[in-house]
Design a protein around this motif. Structure first.
Motif, PDB file in Angstrom:
ATOM      1  N   TRP B 441       0.840  -1.200   0.000  1.00 24.43           N
ATOM      2  CA  TRP B 441       0.000   0.000   0.000  1.00 24.43           C
ATOM      3  C   TRP B 441       0.877   1.253   0.000  1.00 24.43           C
ATOM      4  O   TRP B 441       0.657   2.173  -0.789  1.00 24.43           O
ATOM      5  CB  TRP B 441      -0.912  -0.027   1.235  1.00 24.43           C
ATOM      6  CG  TRP B 441      -1.629   1.247   1.521  1.00 24.43           C
ATOM      7  CD1 TRP B 441      -2.704   1.751   0.848  1.00 24.43           C
ATOM      8  CD2 TRP B 441      -1.339   2.186   2.565  1.00 24.43           C
ATOM      9  NE1 TRP B 441      -3.083   2.940   1.414  1.00 24.43           N
ATOM     10  CE2 TRP B 441      -2.275   3.227   2.466  1.00 24.43           C
ATOM     11  CE3 TRP B 441      -0.378   2.227   3.575  1.00 24.43           C
ATOM     12  CZ2 TRP B 441      -2.279   4.312   3.340  1.00 24.43           C
ATOM     13  CZ3 TRP B 441      -0.385   3.299   4.445  1.00 24.43           C
ATOM     14  CH2 TRP B 441      -1.322   4.331   4.325  1.00 24.43           C
ATOM     15  N   MET B 444       2.478   1.709  -3.367  1.00 21.97           N
ATOM     16  CA  MET B 444       1.527   2.183  -4.369  1.00 21.97           C
ATOM     17  C   MET B 444       1.276   3.670  -4.217  1.00 21.97           C
ATOM     18  O   MET B 444       1.230   4.417  -5.194  1.00 21.97           O
ATOM     19  CB  MET B 444       0.200   1.450  -4.210  1.00 21.97           C
ATOM     20  CG  MET B 444       0.061   0.256  -5.088  1.00 21.97           C
ATOM     21  SD  MET B 444      -1.649  -0.269  -5.064  1.00 21.97           S
ATOM     22  CE  MET B 444      -1.453  -1.932  -5.602  1.00 21.97           C
ATOM     23  N   GLU B 445       1.097   4.095  -2.973  1.00 22.29           N
ATOM     24  CA  GLU B 445       0.858   5.520  -2.762  1.00 22.29           C
ATOM     25  C   GLU B 445       2.076   6.317  -3.203  1.00 22.29           C
ATOM     26  O   GLU B 445       1.954   7.394  -3.789  1.00 22.29           O
ATOM     27  CB  GLU B 445       0.547   5.794  -1.284  1.00 22.29           C
ATOM     28  CG  GLU B 445      -0.676   5.029  -0.814  1.00 22.29           C
ATOM     29  CD  GLU B 445      -1.611   5.828   0.061  1.00 22.29           C
ATOM     30  OE1 GLU B 445      -1.125   6.736   0.758  1.00 22.29           O
ATOM     31  OE2 GLU B 445      -2.821   5.550   0.044  1.00 22.29           O
ATOM     32  N   ALA B 447       4.239   5.451  -5.467  1.00 21.39           N
ATOM     33  CA  ALA B 447       4.498   5.350  -6.904  1.00 21.39           C
ATOM     34  C   ALA B 447       3.491   6.125  -7.731  1.00 21.39           C
ATOM     35  O   ALA B 447       3.626   6.222  -8.945  1.00 21.39           O
ATOM     36  CB  ALA B 447       4.485   3.882  -7.338  1.00 21.39           C
ATOM     37  N   SER B 448       2.476   6.687  -7.076  1.00 23.11           N
ATOM     38  CA  SER B 448       1.355   7.212  -7.851  1.00 23.11           C
ATOM     39  C   SER B 448       1.710   8.430  -8.697  1.00 23.11           C
ATOM     40  O   SER B 448       0.883   8.881  -9.468  1.00 23.11           O
ATOM     41  CB  SER B 448       0.174   7.508  -6.938  1.00 23.11           C
ATOM     42  OG  SER B 448       0.618   8.151  -5.789  1.00 23.11           O
ATOM     43  N   THR B 540      -0.224   6.982   8.949  1.00 23.83           N
ATOM     44  CA  THR B 540      -0.697   8.109   8.168  1.00 23.83           C
ATOM     45  C   THR B 540       0.455   8.702   7.396  1.00 23.83           C
ATOM     46  O   THR B 540       1.421   9.172   7.986  1.00 23.83           O
ATOM     47  CB  THR B 540      -1.296   9.191   9.082  1.00 23.83           C
ATOM     48  OG1 THR B 540      -2.185   8.566   9.988  1.00 23.83           O
ATOM     49  CG2 THR B 540      -2.028  10.221   8.272  1.00 23.83           C
ATOM     50  N   SER B 541       0.355   8.673   6.071  1.00 26.05           N
ATOM     51  CA  SER B 541       1.380   9.334   5.260  1.00 26.05           C
ATOM     52  C   SER B 541       0.809  10.646   4.772  1.00 26.05           C
ATOM     53  O   SER B 541      -0.331  10.989   5.084  1.00 26.05           O
ATOM     54  CB  SER B 541       1.773   8.443   4.088  1.00 26.05           C
ATOM     55  OG  SER B 541       0.803   8.552   3.084  1.00 26.05           O
ATOM     56  N   GLU B 542       1.598  11.359   3.956  1.00 25.46           N
ATOM     57  CA  GLU B 542       1.096  12.652   3.491  1.00 25.46           C
ATOM     58  C   GLU B 542      -0.080  12.500   2.530  1.00 25.46           C
ATOM     59  O   GLU B 542      -0.840  13.422   2.335  1.00 25.46           O
ATOM     60  CB  GLU B 542       2.213  13.485   2.856  1.00 25.46           C
ATOM     61  CG  GLU B 542       2.936  12.819   1.706  1.00 25.46           C
ATOM     62  CD  GLU B 542       4.317  12.313   2.102  1.00 25.46           C
ATOM     63  OE1 GLU B 542       5.289  12.737   1.482  1.00 25.46           O
ATOM     64  OE2 GLU B 542       4.444  11.499   3.027  1.00 25.46           O
ATOM     65  N   ILE B 543      -0.233  11.320   1.931  1.00 26.89           N
ATOM     66  CA  ILE B 543      -1.309  11.191   0.944  1.00 26.89           C
ATOM     67  C   ILE B 543      -2.352  10.147   1.307  1.00 26.89           C
ATOM     68  O   ILE B 543      -3.226   9.836   0.510  1.00 26.89           O
ATOM     69  CB  ILE B 543      -0.740  10.874  -0.456  1.00 26.89           C
ATOM     70  CG1 ILE B 543       0.303   9.784  -0.349  1.00 26.89           C
ATOM     71  CG2 ILE B 543      -0.182  12.099  -1.115  1.00 26.89           C
ATOM     72  CD1 ILE B 543       0.821   9.335  -1.681  1.00 26.89           C
ATOM     73  N   GLY B 544      -2.283   9.603   2.490  1.00 31.14           N
ATOM     74  CA  GLY B 544      -3.301   8.620   2.832  1.00 31.14           C
ATOM     75  C   GLY B 544      -3.144   8.163   4.259  1.00 31.14           C
ATOM     76  O   GLY B 544      -2.185   8.530   4.939  1.00 31.14           O
ATOM     77  N   ALA B 545      -4.095   7.363   4.696  1.00 35.22           N
ATOM     78  CA  ALA B 545      -4.011   6.882   6.070  1.00 35.22           C
ATOM     79  C   ALA B 545      -4.609   5.502   6.162  1.00 35.22           C
ATOM     80  O   ALA B 545      -5.502   5.153   5.405  1.00 35.22           O
ATOM     81  CB  ALA B 545      -4.757   7.822   7.000  1.00 35.22           C
ATOM     82  N   PHE B 546      -4.092   4.731   7.094  1.00 36.63           N
ATOM     83  CA  PHE B 546      -4.651   3.405   7.277  1.00 36.63           C
ATOM     84  C   PHE B 546      -4.662   3.016   8.739  1.00 36.63           C
ATOM     85  O   PHE B 546      -3.643   3.031   9.408  1.00 36.63           O
ATOM     86  CB  PHE B 546      -3.856   2.385   6.480  1.00 36.63           C
ATOM     87  CG  PHE B 546      -4.362   0.996   6.693  1.00 36.63           C
ATOM     88  CD1 PHE B 546      -5.708   0.719   6.535  1.00 36.63           C
ATOM     89  CD2 PHE B 546      -3.520  -0.017   7.090  1.00 36.63           C
ATOM     90  CE1 PHE B 546      -6.186  -0.550   6.752  1.00 36.63           C
ATOM     91  CE2 PHE B 546      -3.991  -1.295   7.298  1.00 36.63           C
ATOM     92  CZ  PHE B 546      -5.330  -1.562   7.135  1.00 36.63           C
TER      93      PHE B 546
END
Lengths: 287, 638
Positions: B441, B444-445, B447-448, B540-546
């Motif tokens: 995950w 992917m984030e 590499a986007s 939590t990254s700069e572009i998403g969270a899980f």
């Protein structure tokens, strides 16, 4: 406190909505076939009847996979409602799909195994499209978090029409409707051998039906995202997409899984990629 | 303190390799237990000792340098001798080239005054993997090899354990050395060990595959030593940290380093069995399963990705980095597709390893802090899961006598514990909340922003889901015959349980692992840390969270509900076959048209004619060679 209320609302509200949706499906399908059809609440009566029956199993562990299936559908729905990371929602949803597949295979029954094998092919068909949808959201908002979509200046659909078309097909595959209902026949519930779910009966099967109710809401929720900035329109689009799926279900016949794999890895992927390429090139941002 | 641990980490495995030679076979079990415990103790003490550079200078250096020289000569002589003995001319040619390069280095490259070991967080992480997973595999082997040799009428366990232990020593040296010359020696030693282990059976197939591994890795070794020579003669660089420092000076220096760094990376690609070098790892399947497990999880292939991650400062955010990312993600997708078409469990695992290493390389190539963090975490999680899966496959093979996935249906009835552990390993490779998926995950984030890389990763990831869930469903399906009885040896099940628990443990404590190892290392490599925050249980990254804790909670809840409802009115019946079950016998066979009984058999879908090896391999070779050429061209600044 608010969060807990929302959770309770989703837990209770979603299956009711899903049950109604399923009832409308049965009713509409019957009308399209020139029948009167069952009452609107028939899916509810079905589940109530199933729950009152003995739980007959081939392999006791098959119940476990069903519980995982239900639990992870609910979790992915909750994550959607709480506007979490879309990519992760897809992965959590994959847990549910894989659990149902493994549940079917765990019975060892030939029909269930065939159904499961085919469902795996369905996963192969729709998963790339789903993730590309997530990628489109990222490209437009700069984050995978769905919360950003609410602040979007214009609806997602304006820039993702091709992905929208691909998602309608994915909806068809996921709801196991014709022409893609080969993993568990779903046509009017009248077939004895129901692919993956052949070996489920009683409460076990009821759990699957309830999970489907949640899944209806979850999947139309994915369509809702295309116009999330104006919720009324979003809901409307979700409903239209659902009705469209029912119509497609009734005007097509079941196809081979090979056919679907070809359709998805050529046309669906290509139109999604064209859409993604457009987003890269144009550099549009909704925020 | 740290100096002693560093030396011990190389000397202790060497000592054990000698003990395995000296002591009789009956004591191997105890030796392996001791090795396992000491391995854990040493690696943990290295981690507790903190990071630092251990220089080797003065008289000590002179002595070690001489040992290194002698060993390098011995390695080359061995390669020449063995390839001449078996008349393997390509390998002999490569051996001669290596010898020439060595002579050139000796004559023309200025000698150093000192060498150093650099213990940073990545080295610590690798040491933990090598010495915990690696020794667990050796322990497993003591419960495995007797039966293996019995089947094949072999008696070479002395060589086996000697080489396995020696391998760990070489690996420890490799992941700690900073000096390129020493790194190269350890690198070649691992190549040799893999050659000996792959050709372990000493039959034609084994020897051929051994030579394939040797020659392909020699190609990588030649590329690498040219890179080292270029670095030393042109830029006076003789260590990994030297490369990073030089690359950090300015854009011109960064561009100048591109070619030698690309050459070093090719060495890494060969070691990590990336296309077009992948065939050696598939050939390695002929060796005993513990060898495969060691190669795939804790040694050999990890050396390649280790080097590439260490080189990140020299290609992050350059065209070379992009070329590496595209190359890695291409291997990921093509090998995932190839894995889909395989019925042989070991081949599935082998392709899956190559694919995941491709993902690691792709993440390193992307070069953002987030991506580099993902690549390091993937090295860790992949090592544990893949080590476990290989050992399980070996044990399954001993239980049912086959490594064909189709034959594994009903395994849950025959060997419930083994199957559950194997299932955990597979789930950990593809589903949340386990580490591999979480890092997938993250990558992917990360590499986007690169369209080609992200699309390859998306497709590869869908393919991965397919081949693992197919296999998972097969082993968990119930067929009714219970003929096979697993032998329950402690040496077999203890390592398996340790690895299974490590999967769960590392996945739960992923944030601590991130904070301790990954974050600081990314800071060393790139100068800034990925923006990953959040309370425990959330990523939590700069572009998403899980919220991975939420997934754990739901999973636990599902298990609890299952256990609570387990005993409610469940009636067991035979499965449904449209009323054509034979009621006279076991109820599981079809009654056919002539009142006879037939067993039904259903097999999985393998899509041989779309993703088969014959369809994709040539294509894969062509594209991957083009991509490598592009990487090299990016290196010379085209």
């Amino acid at each position: 406190m608010n969060d807990i209320l929302t959770i309770i609302l989703v837990l209770i509200g979603a299956p009711i909505l899903g049950c109604l949706a399923s009832g409308i499906d049965r009713k509409l399908t019957a009308r399209l076939q020139g029948r009167v059809g069952p009452p609107l609440l028939q899916p509810y009566y079905d589940v109530r009847k199933l729950l009152s029956k003995d739980n007959i199993v081939v392999n006791p562990s098959q119940n476990f996979y069903v519980i995982v299936y239900l639990a992870f559908i609910i979790l992915s729905l909750l994550m959607l409602v709480f506007k979490q990371d879309f990519l992760m929602i897809i992965f959590v949803y994959t847990v549910a799909s894989v659990a149902l597949v493994v549940g079917g295979m765990s019975t060892g029954s030939p029909y269930a195994r065939i159904g499961s094998s085919r469902e795996i092919m369905a996963i192969l068909s729709y998963e790339p499209v789903l993730i590309l949808y997530a990628l489109a959201i990222y490209l437009l908002t700069g984050t995978f978090k769905l919360s950003a979509l609410l602040d979007a200046s214009s609806p997602l659909l304006m820039y993702t029409p091709l992905i929208f078309i691909a998602m309608i097909v994915v909806l068809n595959i996921k709801l196991k409707k014709s022409p893609f209902d080969y993993s568990t026949s779903h046509h009017g519930h009248q077939e004895l051998i129901k692919g993956m779910t052949t070996e489920y009966g009683g409460p076990g099967f009821a759990t699957i039906e309830i999970a489907h109710f949640y899944e209806y809401v979850f999947l139309t929720g994915l369509i809702f995202l295309f116009w999330a900035s104006a919720p009324v329109i979003g809901v409307l689009i979700g409903i239209i997409a659902y009705l469209l799926v029912i119509v497609i279900d009734n005007i097509t016949a079941r196809v081979y899984w090979q056919w679907m794999l070809k359709l998805s890895w050529t046309i669906l992927l290509v139109i999604s990629l064209v859409n993604i390429a457009f987003l890269y090139v144009s550099g549009v941002k909704l925020i | 303190m740290i100096e002693n641990t560093v030396m011990l980490l190389i000397i202790v495995p060497l000592l054990f390799s000698l003990l395995f030679i000296a002591l009789p076979k009956s004591l191997y079990k105890y030796l392996a237990w001791a090795f396992f415990i000491i391995g854990i103790a040493l690696s943990v003490s290295l981690v507790l000792g903190g990071t630092g550079v251990v220089p080797v200078e003065g008289p000590n250096f002179a002595m070690y340098e001489n040992i290194v020289l002698v060993l390098e000569v011995l390695v080359i002589l061995y390669i020449l001798a063995v390839s001449a003995k078996y008349k393997n001319w390509p390998t002999l040619g490569l051996g001669i080239i290596s010898a020439a390069l060595f002579a050139y280095t000796y004559a023309n490259v200025p000698g150093a005054e000192s060498a150093s070991f650099n213990i940073d967080q990545l080295s610590q992480l690798m040491i933990l993997i090598v010495n915990i997973v690696g020794t667990a595999i050796i322990l497993f082997a003591t419960g495995y090899m007797d039966q293996y040799e019995e089947h094949r009428h072999l008696n070479r366990q002395r060589t086996f354990y000697f080489t396995m232990s020696f391998f760990l020593a070489a690996m420890n040296g490799l992941v700690m050395s900073d000096t390129l010359g020493w790194l190269y020696l350890f690198w070649e030693l691992t190549t040799l060990c893999s050659f000996v282990l792959i050709s372990y059976n000493m039959d034609e197939e084994g020897i051929n595959n051994g030579f394939r591994a040797l020659s392909l890795n020699l190609v990588g070794g030649v590329a690498m030593s040219i890179g080292i020579i270029l670095l030393a003669t042109k830029y006076d660089i003789n260590s990994l940290t030297g490369i990073a420092t030089y690359a950090g000076t300015d854009a011109v220096a960064l561009a100048a380093l591109a070619l030698p760094v690309a050459l070093l990376c090719i060495g890494g690609f060969a070691k990590s069995a990336q296309m077009p070098f992948h065939s050696w790892l598939l050939g390695a399947m002929v060796a005993p399963t513990p060898v495969s497990a060691l190669l795939h999880s804790s040694t050999m292939v990890n050396a390649g990705v280790f080097l590439i991650v260490k080189l990140v400062p020299a290609f992050a955010n350059t065209s070379l980095g992009t070329a590496i990312a595209v190359y890695g993600s291409f291997t990921f997708v093509i090998c995932s597709a190839l894995a889909l078409s395989q019925r042989n469990a070991k081949r599935v695992l082998a392709y899956s390893t190559i694919a995941n290493l491709g993902l690691i390389i792709a993440s390193a190539g992307i070069g953002t802090p987030l991506a580099v963090a993902a690549s390091m975490m993937l090295i860790l999680f992949h090592a544990i899961s893949k080590g476990l899966l290989f050992l399980c496959t070996g044990e399954i093979e001993h239980t049912i006598g086959s490594r064909d996935i189709e034959d594994m249906s009903g395994l849950i009835k025959k060997a419930p514990l083994l199957t559950s552990i194997a299932a955990l390993g597979m789930i950990s490779m593809l589903l949340p909340p386990f580490g591999v998926l979480l890092t997938k995950w993250v990558s992917m984030e990360a590499a986007s922003n690169n369209p080609v890389v992200i699309i390859f990763i998306v497709l590869g990831s869908a393919l991965t889901t397919v081949y693992y869930s197919k296999w998972l469903g097969t082993i968990l399906s119930s067929s009714m015959d219970k003929n096979a009885v697993p032998h329950k040896k402690l040496e077999t099940y203890f390592p398996l349980s340790v690895l299974a628990l490590s999967i769960i443990g590392t996945s739960i404590f992923i944030f601590s692992i991130y904070n301790y190892f990954v974050g600081p290392q990314v800071e060393i490599l790139l100068g800034n840390v990925p923006n990953i925050t959040g309370p425990v249980g959330q990523f939590t990254s700069e572009i998403g969270a899980f919220d991975y804790a939420a997934v754990f909670v739901v999973l636990a809840l599902a298990i609890l509900i299952y256990l609570a409802t387990k005993n409610t009115t469940t009636r067991k019946v035979n499965f449904y076959m449209c009323g054509e079950n034979n009621l006279e016998k076991d109820g599981l066979m079809f009654r056919n048209g002539v009142c006879d009984y037939e067993k039904c058999s259903v097999s999985n879908i393998y899509l041989q004619n779309i993703f088969g090896e014959s369809k994709l391999t040539t294509f894969g070779y062509a594209i991957s060679i083009i991509l490598i050429v592009i990487a090299l061209a990016g290196g010379v600044g085209l």
